[in-house]
Design a protein around this motif. Structure first.
Motif, short mmCIF file in Angstrom:
data_model
loop_
_atom_site.label_atom_id
_atom_site.label_comp_id
_atom_site.label_asym_id
_atom_site.label_seq_id
_atom_site.Cartn_x
_atom_site.Cartn_y
_atom_site.Cartn_z
N ALA A 206 42.26 -34.65 -4.81
CA ALA A 206 41.15 -35.60 -4.69
C ALA A 206 40.12 -35.13 -3.68
O ALA A 206 38.92 -35.40 -3.82
CB ALA A 206 41.68 -36.98 -4.31
N SER A 207 40.56 -34.39 -2.67
CA SER A 207 39.66 -33.89 -1.64
C SER A 207 38.85 -32.69 -2.10
O SER A 207 37.89 -32.29 -1.45
CB SER A 207 40.47 -33.48 -0.41
OG SER A 207 41.36 -32.42 -0.73
N GLY A 208 39.24 -32.10 -3.23
CA GLY A 208 38.57 -30.90 -3.71
C GLY A 208 38.95 -29.64 -2.97
O GLY A 208 38.36 -28.58 -3.20
N ALA A 218 53.88 -32.33 -17.76
CA ALA A 218 54.98 -32.97 -17.04
C ALA A 218 55.24 -32.31 -15.69
O ALA A 218 55.57 -32.98 -14.71
CB ALA A 218 56.25 -32.93 -17.90
N ILE A 219 55.08 -30.99 -15.62
CA ILE A 219 55.27 -30.29 -14.34
C ILE A 219 54.21 -30.75 -13.35
O ILE A 219 54.51 -31.04 -12.18
CB ILE A 219 55.20 -28.77 -14.56
CG1 ILE A 219 56.37 -28.30 -15.43
CG2 ILE A 219 55.19 -28.02 -13.22
CD1 ILE A 219 56.32 -26.83 -15.79
N CYS A 220 52.98 -30.83 -13.82
CA CYS A 220 51.89 -31.26 -12.94
C CYS A 220 52.11 -32.69 -12.44
O CYS A 220 51.94 -32.98 -11.26
CB CYS A 220 50.55 -31.17 -13.67
SG CYS A 220 50.11 -29.49 -14.13
N SER A 225 53.19 -36.70 -7.43
CA SER A 225 53.64 -37.99 -6.91
C SER A 225 55.13 -37.93 -6.65
O SER A 225 55.83 -37.03 -7.15
CB SER A 225 53.34 -39.11 -7.93
OG SER A 225 54.05 -38.88 -9.13
N GLY A 226 55.61 -38.87 -5.85
CA GLY A 226 57.04 -38.94 -5.59
C GLY A 226 57.51 -37.89 -4.60
O GLY A 226 56.72 -37.22 -3.93
N GLY A 235 47.42 -38.46 -5.79
CA GLY A 235 46.17 -39.11 -6.17
C GLY A 235 45.16 -38.18 -6.80
O GLY A 235 44.03 -38.60 -7.08
N GLY A 236 45.54 -36.96 -7.05
CA GLY A 236 44.61 -36.02 -7.68
C GLY A 236 44.50 -36.27 -9.18
O GLY A 236 45.05 -37.23 -9.71
N GLU A 237 43.77 -35.40 -9.86
CA GLU A 237 43.58 -35.57 -11.31
C GLU A 237 44.10 -34.35 -12.07
O GLU A 237 44.13 -33.23 -11.55
CB GLU A 237 42.10 -35.76 -11.63
CG GLU A 237 41.22 -34.58 -11.28
CD GLU A 237 39.79 -34.76 -11.74
OE1 GLU A 237 39.60 -35.33 -12.85
OE2 GLU A 237 38.87 -34.32 -11.02
N ILE A 238 44.54 -34.57 -13.28
CA ILE A 238 45.00 -33.50 -14.17
C ILE A 238 43.90 -33.20 -15.17
O ILE A 238 43.38 -34.10 -15.83
CB ILE A 238 46.30 -33.90 -14.90
CG1 ILE A 238 47.44 -34.11 -13.90
CG2 ILE A 238 46.68 -32.83 -15.92
CD1 ILE A 238 48.73 -34.57 -14.55
N ILE A 239 43.55 -31.95 -15.27
CA ILE A 239 42.53 -31.49 -16.21
C ILE A 239 43.21 -30.58 -17.24
O ILE A 239 43.84 -29.58 -16.87
CB ILE A 239 41.41 -30.72 -15.49
CG1 ILE A 239 40.77 -31.59 -14.41
CG2 ILE A 239 40.37 -30.21 -16.48
CD1 ILE A 239 39.85 -30.83 -13.47
N HIS A 240 43.11 -30.92 -18.50
CA HIS A 240 43.75 -30.14 -19.55
C HIS A 240 42.78 -29.10 -20.09
O HIS A 240 41.67 -29.44 -20.53
CB HIS A 240 44.19 -31.08 -20.69
CG HIS A 240 44.88 -30.35 -21.80
ND1 HIS A 240 44.91 -30.85 -23.09
CD2 HIS A 240 45.58 -29.18 -21.84
CE1 HIS A 240 45.60 -30.02 -23.86
NE2 HIS A 240 46.00 -29.01 -23.12
N LEU A 241 43.17 -27.82 -20.04
CA LEU A 241 42.40 -26.79 -20.73
C LEU A 241 42.83 -26.81 -22.20
O LEU A 241 43.97 -26.49 -22.53
CB LEU A 241 42.66 -25.41 -20.13
CG LEU A 241 41.96 -25.05 -18.82
CD1 LEU A 241 42.13 -23.58 -18.52
CD2 LEU A 241 40.49 -25.42 -18.84
N LYS A 242 41.93 -27.22 -23.04
CA LYS A 242 42.24 -27.37 -24.46
C LYS A 242 42.25 -26.00 -25.14
O LYS A 242 41.75 -25.02 -24.62
CB LYS A 242 41.22 -28.31 -25.11
CG LYS A 242 41.27 -29.73 -24.54
CD LYS A 242 40.24 -30.60 -25.21
CE LYS A 242 40.37 -32.04 -24.73
NZ LYS A 242 40.19 -32.18 -23.25
#
Length: 664
Positions: A206-208, A218-220, A225-226, A235-242
């Motif tokens: 989230a901080s960049g 699932a690994i990400c 968390s946890g 609290g970060g984000e997951i970005i999928h490379l399609k």
């Protein structure tokens, strides 16, 4: 398929030094389920990319001292501001073997080629066609792994003016199959990602200030968390490379640029979620040095001190150099003075047959010297040779084919004596496995003990045929004092080659003590092979035999020998060696690989050194030749381990782990 992952953190990311190594361990362990046959890591610092790989699972690799020392070395980034101009970045790989044996380090990942360091999940199924196409442009594979073609093509396109995005598009248009890749570059301060299947997920803090990626969502999720969360990523984000997308991550700013590498992966500004997209990835002021074990060892071997006259290195047993850098072996060398050829003719005339019946027994291994000697005896000296060969289980099929070529064209009778091949190979296997448990350069000749009964059977053949002349075609250039030197026995000037039984009692006792003490130090040598080994010792050192040595009279000219055999007999060369020497012996590639890996030289170093002393070759040419002839003959080594039914990968790894004499 394989698991790939990576981690990059900026200096202001919420991570301490101990968190770094722990985070890599988590990524390795979660990725390991995708492949446990090999593992590797590459870490990019400001001025170097450190690479380590091993032919074991990631869990096993992380317990080794080589891995821990590499991570510790990279962790200096946390305490040194001069190293923190860029993010600390690593890419890792947990391999499921598809192309190439994992025991060969070059086949494991990360793969380094032409300044690109790549980890790859997938299979390029048209790799052979691509290498065939690129041969016209001077590109050739250096390993068996398909990943190498990706690195080679990307760097080719970049040399031709493409930027990294264009190069990736060109490569993904060429390859057929499955490919998700991550790359670090020697000249780019960037982490490059691309996929044609969508098996890449990026996690942005989230901080960049940090980013990591893995092969599965699932690994990400588990690492964000946890209790397993990587520090700074909650609290970060997951970005999928399609499928069909690539990404460039600037290691200077951790800005992310997602772009299409295939038409189906087209993206617009909204697809990058508002992230900054640098138009050109930052260049480094100087290229990073890529350091991996194989490169480091090769450089160490090249840096060995060598005799200023010949090629013998400082790792040669009992070597010493004078003030001018000339070694003691050169000082004690006695030039090869050939006996008059007229004496040879006179000796042969005593036995020459008048009715075409055999008049000499030729020891015929199928190697170049015995083949050329047979040619001379029949075509030049008018003899009617009878060939004798002893198959102890390690005569190569190539040697047999060459024997057939020679005997068939010359019309020479060929007597074969075959050992109990299955039993012989079982004996070799027992001794090789014993040696691998406690490696010792001095006892390597034990691997070849089984062929020494050749002398016994040669003697029996001479008696049975009633032929009074026995001809050997070995030459004095093949003297290899280092084999007993590693046993602790200093070289002597005794002519052991002509009559091993003529060795003085002290020399024989030294051999008994040298081998005996090592046997007792490793109880595994007390195995089923002992009777065979003792019989071999008696056959070699106990029998009193007299032979005529062809090359005591005839000039030995390597170029002429090769020309005659290849041009006149269609003699077959080995596909995995540029030399015609030792290609009929299935054991030679294995033991020379050990000597080169551990001591930095092989039989070729001593052979070429003797040629230099004889004025047959220049030192410069011989040194250049070593770069080629000392390369491991992987095909032959695989065949050797296959014949013995020992695991190729475990064998190679055990040898690679032996402390190197040239790294002390």
């Amino acid at each position: 398929m394989c698991g790939i992952f990576g981690l990059a953190v900026a200096r202001d990311h919420a991570m301490e030094e101990r968190d770094w190594s722990a985070s890599l361990a988590k990524l390795f362990k979660l990725s390991e389920k995708r492949g446990k046959e090999a593992a590797g890591i590459a870490i990019a610092l400001r001025d170097e990319i450190l690479i380590h790989k091993d032919s074991v699972s990631a869990s096993a690799m992380m317990t080794t001292s080589n891995y821990t020392s590499l991570v510790r070395r990279a962790s200096q980034w946390f305490g040194r501001s001069d190293l923190q101009a860029s993010a600390l970045a690593a890419v890792g790989h947990s391999r499921l073997v598809t192309n190439g044996f994992q025991g060969i380090e070059a086949n494991n990942q990360p793969v380094s080629r032409d300044g690109a360091v790549v980890v790859h999940n997938g299979i390029v199924v048209n790799v052979a066609d691509l290498w065939a196409r690129e041969a016209a442009h001077g590109l050739a594979p250096r390993a068996d792994v398909d990943t190498e073609i990706i690195a080679a093509l990307i760097q080719k396109h970049r040399r031709h003016g493409q930027d990294i995005r264009g190069a990736l598009r060109a490569v993904f248009a060429d390859i057929y199959g499955e490919a998700s890749i991550a790359m670090l570059m020697a000249d780019l301060d960037s982490l490059i990602l691309a996929t044609n299947t969508g098996s890449l997920y990026l996690c942005r803090a989230a901080s960049g200030t940090g980013l990591f990626f893995a092969s599965e969502r699932a690994i990400c999720a588990q690492l964000m968390s946890g209790p397993d969360a990587i520090p700074g990523f909650v609290g970060g984000e997951i970005i999928h490379l399609k499928p069909g997308q690539g990404a460039v991550v600037s290691l200077g700013t951790l800005e992310l640029d997602i772009f299409a590498v295939e038409p189906r992966g087209e993206v617009g500004p909204a697809a990058v979620n508002g992230l900054c997209t640098p138009a050109i990835e930052p260049m480094l002021n100087t290229q990073r040095r890529i350091e991996e074990k194989s490169t480091r060892l090769r450089e160490a071997i090249r840096g060995l001190r060598r005799c200023s006259r010949c090629l013998l290195p400082e790792t040669m047993p009992f070597i010493a150099y004078d003030a001018e850098g000339t070694c003691n072996y050169c000082h004690s060398y006695k030039p090869w003075v050939r006996r008059p050829e007229a004496d040879l003719e006179a000796e042969l005339a005593k036995y020459r047959s008048r009715d075409g019946s055999p008049d000499c027994v030729v020891a015929f291994s199928g190697g170049r010297d015995s083949s050329y000697g047979l040619h001379l005896l029949k075509t030049k000296y008018g003899m009617t040779p009878l060939c004798f060969s002893y198959d102890w289980g390690m005569v190569t099929d190539l040697a047999r084919r060459n024997q057939a070529r020679m005997c068939g064209k010359l019309g020479v009778e060929h007597i074969w004596i075959s050992a109990d091949i299955k039993r012989k190979r079982a004996n070799i296997r027992a001794n090789v496995l014993a040696w691998l448990k406690k490696p010792d350069l001095g006892i390597i000749p034990l691997f070849m003990a089984g062929d020494k009964q050749f002398f016994w059977h040669a003697s029996e053949t001479i008696k049975a045929t009633g032929i009074g002349l026995s001809v050997f075609c070995t030459n004095r250039l093949e003297k290899t004092d280092f084999k007993t030197g590693f046993l602790g026995i200093a070289p002597t000037d005794e002519e052991m080659r002509n009559r091993p039984s003529s060795l003085k009692l002290k020399s024989k006792l030294d051999l008994v003590w040298g081998y005996g003490s090592r046997f007792l130090a490793n109880p595994r040598y007390l195995n089923r092979s002992i009777p065979d080994t003792l019989f071999a010792a008696f056959s070699y050192y106990g029998l009193n035999q007299t032979h005529l040595f062809m090359f005591d009279y005839v000039e030995w000219d390597e170029a002429e020998i090769n020309r005659v055999l290849i041009d006149e007999y269609d003699w077959e060369c080995a596909a995995d060696s540029p030399s015609t020497w030792r290609i009929g012996d299935g054991t030679a590639p294995f033991y020379n690989y050990i000597y080169y890996t551990v001591a930095g030289f092989t039989e070729f170093d001593t052979f070429r050194s003797n040629q230099i002393r004889e004025g047959m070759i220049s030192r410069e040419r011989a040194l250049e030749d070593l770069e080629l002839v000392n390369e491991p003959r992987w095909k032959a080594i695989r065949e050797y381990t296959g014949l013995l039914n020992i695991d190729f990968d475990e064998t190679v790894r055990a040898i690679e782990c032996i402390p190197k004499l040239y790294m002390r």
